[in-house]
Write a protein that holds these residues in place. Structure first.
Motif, PDB file in Angstrom:
ATOM      1  N   TRP A 120      28.943  -1.197   6.783  1.00  0.00           N
ATOM      2  CA  TRP A 120      27.919  -1.035   5.746  1.00  0.00           C
ATOM      3  C   TRP A 120      26.755  -1.992   5.946  1.00  0.00           C
ATOM      4  CZ3 TRP A 120      27.640   3.116   3.043  1.00  0.00           C
ATOM      5  CH2 TRP A 120      28.806   3.864   2.782  1.00  0.00           C
ATOM      6  N   GLY A 121      27.031  -3.157   6.493  1.00  0.00           N
ATOM      7  CA  GLY A 121      25.935  -4.093   6.750  1.00  0.00           C
ATOM      8  C   GLY A 121      24.911  -3.507   7.703  1.00  0.00           C
ATOM      9  N   ARG A 122      25.429  -2.859   8.774  1.00  0.00           N
ATOM     10  CA  ARG A 122      24.521  -2.246   9.740  1.00  0.00           C
ATOM     11  C   ARG A 122      23.769  -1.074   9.115  1.00  0.00           C
ATOM     12  NH1 ARG A 122      27.049  -0.437  15.351  1.00  0.00           N
ATOM     13  NH2 ARG A 122      27.292  -2.706  15.444  1.00  0.00           N
ATOM     14  N   ARG A 123      24.498  -0.265   8.319  1.00  0.00           N
ATOM     15  CA  ARG A 123      23.841   0.880   7.679  1.00  0.00           C
ATOM     16  C   ARG A 123      22.712   0.431   6.748  1.00  0.00           C
ATOM     17  NH1 ARG A 123      28.745   5.056   6.003  1.00  0.00           N
ATOM     18  NH2 ARG A 123      29.569   5.371   8.107  1.00  0.00           N
ATOM     19  N   ILE A 124      22.962  -0.613   5.988  1.00  0.00           N
ATOM     20  CA  ILE A 124      21.939  -1.111   5.068  1.00  0.00           C
ATOM     21  C   ILE A 124      20.733  -1.625   5.837  1.00  0.00           C
ATOM     22  CG2 ILE A 124      21.427  -2.924   3.393  1.00  0.00           C
ATOM     23  CD1 ILE A 124      24.305  -2.634   2.386  1.00  0.00           C
ATOM     24  N   ARG A 125      20.980  -2.354   6.939  1.00  0.00           N
ATOM     25  CA  ARG A 125      19.865  -2.868   7.746  1.00  0.00           C
ATOM     26  C   ARG A 125      19.028  -1.732   8.300  1.00  0.00           C
ATOM     27  NH1 ARG A 125      23.845  -6.499   9.597  1.00  0.00           N
ATOM     28  NH2 ARG A 125      24.107  -5.311  11.547  1.00  0.00           N
ATOM     29  N   TYR A 126      19.707  -0.696   8.836  1.00  0.00           N
ATOM     30  CA  TYR A 126      18.969   0.444   9.374  1.00  0.00           C
ATOM     31  C   TYR A 126      18.201   1.182   8.280  1.00  0.00           C
ATOM     32  CZ  TYR A 126      21.385  -0.020  13.877  1.00  0.00           C
ATOM     33  OH  TYR A 126      21.837  -0.471  15.076  1.00  0.00           O
ATOM     34  N   GLY A 127      18.825   1.288   7.101  1.00  0.00           N
ATOM     35  CA  GLY A 127      18.146   1.951   5.986  1.00  0.00           C
ATOM     36  C   GLY A 127      16.896   1.216   5.547  1.00  0.00           C
ATOM     37  N   VAL A 128      17.014  -0.119   5.442  1.00  0.00           N
ATOM     38  CA  VAL A 128      15.853  -0.922   5.062  1.00  0.00           C
ATOM     39  C   VAL A 128      14.758  -0.828   6.122  1.00  0.00           C
ATOM     40  CG1 VAL A 128      15.045  -3.288   4.669  1.00  0.00           C
ATOM     41  CG2 VAL A 128      17.178  -2.512   3.625  1.00  0.00           C
ATOM     42  N   LEU A 129      15.162  -0.877   7.394  1.00  0.00           N
ATOM     43  CA  LEU A 129      14.190  -0.767   8.479  1.00  0.00           C
ATOM     44  C   LEU A 129      13.461   0.573   8.431  1.00  0.00           C
ATOM     45  CD1 LEU A 129      12.918  -1.910  11.039  1.00  0.00           C
ATOM     46  CD2 LEU A 129      14.842  -0.958  12.346  1.00  0.00           C
ATOM     47  N   ALA A 130      14.222   1.645   8.193  1.00  0.00           N
ATOM     48  CA  ALA A 130      13.599   2.974   8.107  1.00  0.00           C
ATOM     49  C   ALA A 130      12.623   3.047   6.939  1.00  0.00           C
ATOM     50  CB  ALA A 130      14.676   4.041   7.970  1.00  0.00           C
ATOM     51  N   LEU A 131      12.996   2.442   5.794  1.00  0.00           N
ATOM     52  CA  LEU A 131      12.118   2.446   4.624  1.00  0.00           C
ATOM     53  C   LEU A 131      10.838   1.675   4.900  1.00  0.00           C
ATOM     54  CD1 LEU A 131      11.675   3.152   1.650  1.00  0.00           C
ATOM     55  CD2 LEU A 131      12.894   1.043   1.033  1.00  0.00           C
ATOM     56  N   VAL A 132      10.969   0.523   5.573  1.00  0.00           N
ATOM     57  CA  VAL A 132       9.788  -0.277   5.904  1.00  0.00           C
ATOM     58  C   VAL A 132       8.850   0.503   6.822  1.00  0.00           C
ATOM     59  CG1 VAL A 132       9.003  -2.332   7.154  1.00  0.00           C
ATOM     60  CG2 VAL A 132      10.911  -2.507   5.556  1.00  0.00           C
ATOM     61  N   VAL A 133       9.430   1.197   7.806  1.00  0.00           N
ATOM     62  CA  VAL A 133       8.609   1.982   8.734  1.00  0.00           C
ATOM     63  C   VAL A 133       7.867   3.092   7.996  1.00  0.00           C
ATOM     64  CG1 VAL A 133       8.700   3.568  10.687  1.00  0.00           C
ATOM     65  CG2 VAL A 133      10.012   1.455  10.752  1.00  0.00           C
ATOM     66  N   VAL A 134       8.564   3.766   7.071  1.00  0.00           N
ATOM     67  CA  VAL A 134       7.928   4.850   6.305  1.00  0.00           C
ATOM     68  C   VAL A 134       6.809   4.314   5.429  1.00  0.00           C
ATOM     69  CG1 VAL A 134       8.301   6.556   4.488  1.00  0.00           C
ATOM     70  CG2 VAL A 134       9.943   6.344   6.342  1.00  0.00           C
ATOM     71  N   VAL A 135       7.089   3.226   4.701  1.00  0.00           N
ATOM     72  CA  VAL A 135       6.076   2.647   3.814  1.00  0.00           C
ATOM     73  C   VAL A 135       4.872   2.167   4.617  1.00  0.00           C
ATOM     74  CG1 VAL A 135       5.598   0.729   2.243  1.00  0.00           C
ATOM     75  CG2 VAL A 135       7.718   2.010   2.018  1.00  0.00           C
ATOM     76  N   LEU A 136       5.146   1.530   5.750  1.00  0.00           N
ATOM     77  CA  LEU A 136       4.047   1.046   6.587  1.00  0.00           C
ATOM     78  C   LEU A 136       3.214   2.210   7.110  1.00  0.00           C
ATOM     79  CD1 LEU A 136       2.721  -1.402   7.927  1.00  0.00           C
ATOM     80  CD2 LEU A 136       4.284  -1.123   9.855  1.00  0.00           C
ATOM     81  N   GLY A 137       3.892   3.266   7.543  1.00  0.00           N
ATOM     82  CA  GLY A 137       3.159   4.430   8.051  1.00  0.00           C
ATOM     83  C   GLY A 137       2.298   5.072   6.979  1.00  0.00           C
ATOM     84  N   VAL A 138       2.866   5.224   5.769  1.00  0.00           N
ATOM     85  CA  VAL A 138       2.099   5.823   4.666  1.00  0.00           C
ATOM     86  C   VAL A 138       0.917   4.930   4.290  1.00  0.00           C
ATOM     87  CG1 VAL A 138       2.199   6.481   2.228  1.00  0.00           C
ATOM     88  CG2 VAL A 138       4.046   7.130   3.759  1.00  0.00           C
ATOM     89  N   SER A 139       1.138   3.616   4.259  1.00  0.00           N
ATOM     90  CA  SER A 139       0.071   2.677   3.889  1.00  0.00           C
ATOM     91  C   SER A 139      -1.075   2.721   4.895  1.00  0.00           C
ATOM     92  CB  SER A 139       0.631   1.254   3.785  1.00  0.00           C
ATOM     93  OG  SER A 139       1.653   1.182   2.817  1.00  0.00           O
ATOM     94  N   VAL A 140      -0.730   2.703   6.183  1.00  0.00           N
ATOM     95  CA  VAL A 140      -1.769   2.747   7.210  1.00  0.00           C
ATOM     96  C   VAL A 140      -2.520   4.074   7.146  1.00  0.00           C
ATOM     97  CG1 VAL A 140      -2.177   2.792   9.700  1.00  0.00           C
ATOM     98  CG2 VAL A 140      -0.599   1.118   8.730  1.00  0.00           C
ATOM     99  N   GLY A 141      -1.775   5.154   6.961  1.00  0.00           N
ATOM    100  CA  GLY A 141      -2.418   6.464   6.863  1.00  0.00           C
ATOM    101  C   GLY A 141      -3.350   6.555   5.666  1.00  0.00           C
ATOM    102  N   THR A 142      -2.895   6.019   4.522  1.00  0.00           N
ATOM    103  CA  THR A 142      -3.728   6.032   3.315  1.00  0.00           C
ATOM    104  C   THR A 142      -4.979   5.194   3.511  1.00  0.00           C
ATOM    105  OG1 THR A 142      -1.779   6.343   1.912  1.00  0.00           O
ATOM    106  CG2 THR A 142      -3.766   5.484   0.851  1.00  0.00           C
ATOM    107  N   TYR A 143      -4.830   4.058   4.179  1.00  0.00           N
ATOM    108  CA  TYR A 143      -5.979   3.172   4.402  1.00  0.00           C
ATOM    109  C   TYR A 143      -7.078   3.897   5.195  1.00  0.00           C
ATOM    110  CZ  TYR A 143      -8.666  -0.944   5.769  1.00  0.00           C
ATOM    111  OH  TYR A 143      -9.690  -1.849   5.973  1.00  0.00           O
ATOM    112  N   PHE A 144      -6.687   4.513   6.311  1.00  0.00           N
ATOM    113  CA  PHE A 144      -7.698   5.184   7.130  1.00  0.00           C
ATOM    114  C   PHE A 144      -8.249   6.436   6.445  1.00  0.00           C
ATOM    115  CE2 PHE A 144      -5.605   2.657  10.465  1.00  0.00           C
ATOM    116  CZ  PHE A 144      -6.735   2.116  11.066  1.00  0.00           C
ATOM    117  N   TRP A 145      -7.392   7.095   5.652  1.00  0.00           N
ATOM    118  CA  TRP A 145      -7.881   8.241   4.881  1.00  0.00           C
ATOM    119  C   TRP A 145      -8.928   7.792   3.866  1.00  0.00           C
ATOM    120  CZ3 TRP A 145      -7.022   8.889  -0.472  1.00  0.00           C
ATOM    121  CH2 TRP A 145      -7.469  10.099  -0.994  1.00  0.00           C
ATOM    122  N   ALA A 146      -8.646   6.697   3.149  1.00  0.00           N
ATOM    123  CA  ALA A 146      -9.587   6.188   2.161  1.00  0.00           C
ATOM    124  C   ALA A 146     -10.886   5.724   2.823  1.00  0.00           C
ATOM    125  CB  ALA A 146      -8.946   5.038   1.378  1.00  0.00           C
ATOM    126  N   ASP A 147     -10.757   5.078   3.969  1.00  0.00           N
ATOM    127  CA  ASP A 147     -11.959   4.600   4.670  1.00  0.00           C
ATOM    128  C   ASP A 147     -12.854   5.773   5.097  1.00  0.00           C
ATOM    129  OD1 ASP A 147     -13.334   2.202   5.853  1.00  0.00           O
ATOM    130  OD2 ASP A 147     -13.040   3.346   7.697  1.00  0.00           O
TER     131      ASP A 147
END
Length: 443
Positions: A120-147
């Motif tokens: 479960w420790g590994r699963r949680i780490r992978y889940g958090v990593l995946a969430l960070v990647v998604v949030v980062l991707g959405v944030s970067v995409g929103t930034y360039f869209w807004a610009d």
């Protein structure tokens, strides 16, 4: 030393008579003596993953798969699957071990590997990593869209004779009466009229710095004289007109945003870092996109010019009502000053109610609000979505009590124009430029 059993003469083809007389003999054949065979030293078996024995490197068992190589009843153990301790608790034919029991060499096929416990420790780490990647991707995409949505139409490099850079950042926020993109029906509904061109309906300086945010309204009727300036379109130089007094909003009408910035800097000695302008339709669309703005009005008022018709008390203003609220001036005795106060109150409420998790974390509210606002904003060429967000949150902080909200100090009037209190203006600008908390008050 002779290691062969007694009676064995060393020749496998010759045996004593007592050990058998052939199948034709009347006497039964006696038991055969098993020769004692010494093998060379066998490397120890190594246990692999999950307890399956592994062959030592380089070792080849001469009896593997041969059964009884001498035809004398010897079995190496590979025929029964009883090798290296695989007999199990039930004996040679124990369940899952011997022939037919599903052992490693029986007809039942290979034994299933034991299931590994869930990590479960590994699963949680992978889940958090995946969430960070998604949030980062959405944030970067929103930034360039807004610009890409920003209309960077204003070139502040064309402003001449600019003051020195002070502490913090100064935004000039302008609400214009531009009717660009509006239909006749919208002009009628919003009570904007159909006047050609555009003028400034409201002007504010938002300072964001170490001393806290400060929101300072500049009355449109403020008395000014036009300084020398460079034409935004023509590039031609125009001399100052020190003896010609006019209202502040006339600077915008004369040569647009760059002359307005040049005039304010000349009157205040405060450098403007960013310019933000929004028109009538954009203002109304933003309010509607977030579902309206809650206001508590201390008194009701009406204004046929702006279309305002409000009762006292708590209410939610839609886009049309909000525009009427911030434009109303004929309903008040101190028309321009009271309108500036209403504009500040509304913009602070707008920022406070928009910069909330329910809007920022909800894409169904965030993107319509951003789209409605960004489509109608006109900003300077150096403006970025990050700088715009800082401006927005600084305005929100003014409402939260962490900043100052005021009107440029006025000492009187002349010819219908409001005259600034120069001593207070100078003190105010010094505090802003030095990163100090504003202590100057308006009238």
């Amino acid at each position: 030393m002779n290691e062969w059993p007694e009676g064995w003469n060393g020749d496998r083809g010759e045996r004593p008579e007592r050990y058998g007389r052939g199948s034709a003999s009347a006497e039964p054949e006696g038991a055969r003596a098993m020769p004692h065979v010494q093998r060379g030293s066998v490397p120890p078996r190594q246990r692999g993953r999950y307890g399956v024995p592994q062959q030592a490197p380089g070792y080849d068992d001469p009896y593997r798969g041969q059964g009884d190589p001498y035809g004398q009843g010897y079995d190496s153990g590979y025929n029964t699957g009883q090798v290296y301790g695989h007999n199990g608790p039930a004996g040679p034919a124990g369940p899952g071990q011997g022939p037919g029991g599903g052992g490693p060499y029986g007809p039942g096929g290979p034994t299933a590997r034991p299931r590994r416990p869930a990590n479960w420790g590994r699963r949680i780490r992978y889940g958090v990593l995946a969430l960070v990647v998604v949030v980062l991707g959405v944030s970067v995409g929103t930034y360039f869209w807004a610009d890409s949505k920003l209309h960077k139409d204003v070139d502040l490099s064309k402003v001449i004779d600019r003051p020195a850079q002070g502490a913090g950042t100064n935004y000039l926020i302008v609400g214009s009466d531009s009717r660009k993109g509006m239909t006749k029906e919208q002009e009628k509904q919003l009570h904007t009229g159909g006047a050609e061109g555009q003028r400034t309906d409201s002007m504010m300086i938002l300072h964001e710095g170490a001393g806290g945010p400060s929101l300072i309204s500049l009355p449109r009727d403020s008395d000014i004289t036009l300084p020398s300036f460079k034409g935004a379109e023509s590039g031609k130089m125009y001399p100052a007109a020190p003896n010609t007094h006019m209202k502040l909003n006339a600077a915008y009408a004369t040569d647009g945003p760059t002359l307005l910035v040049r005039t304010i800097e000349a009157e205040t000695n405060l450098r403007i870092d960013h310019y933000v302008e929004i028109g009538f339709s954009g203002f109304a669309n933003v309010v509607d996109a977030i579902g309206g703005v809650d206001m508590n009005l201390p008194q009701g008022f009406k204004d046929s010019y702006s279309g305002a018709d409000f009762k006292a008390g708590e209410q939610t203003l839609n886009g049309q009502q909000a525009l009427a609220y911030v434009r109303t001036r004929h309903a008040f005795a101190t028309s321009d000053i009271q309108r500036e106060k209403n504009q500040q109150k509304f913009l602070s409420a707008l920022a406070s109610q928009t910069a909330t998790p329910s809007t920022i974390l909800n894409p169904f509210r965030l993107y319509p609000a951003l789209g409605a606002g960004l489509d109608t904003l006109s900003v300077d060429k150096d403006m970025s979505p990050y700088a715009l967000a800082k401006m927005f949150f600084a305005m929100k902080d003014v409402t939260g009590g962490d900043g100052v909200s005021m009107t440029m100090p006025v000492s009187g009037s002349s010819g219908g124009n409001l005259v600034w209190d120069q001593a207070k203006v100078k003190e105010l600008v010094n505090q802003l430029n030095n990163g100090q908390k504003v202590t100057v008050t308006d009238n």
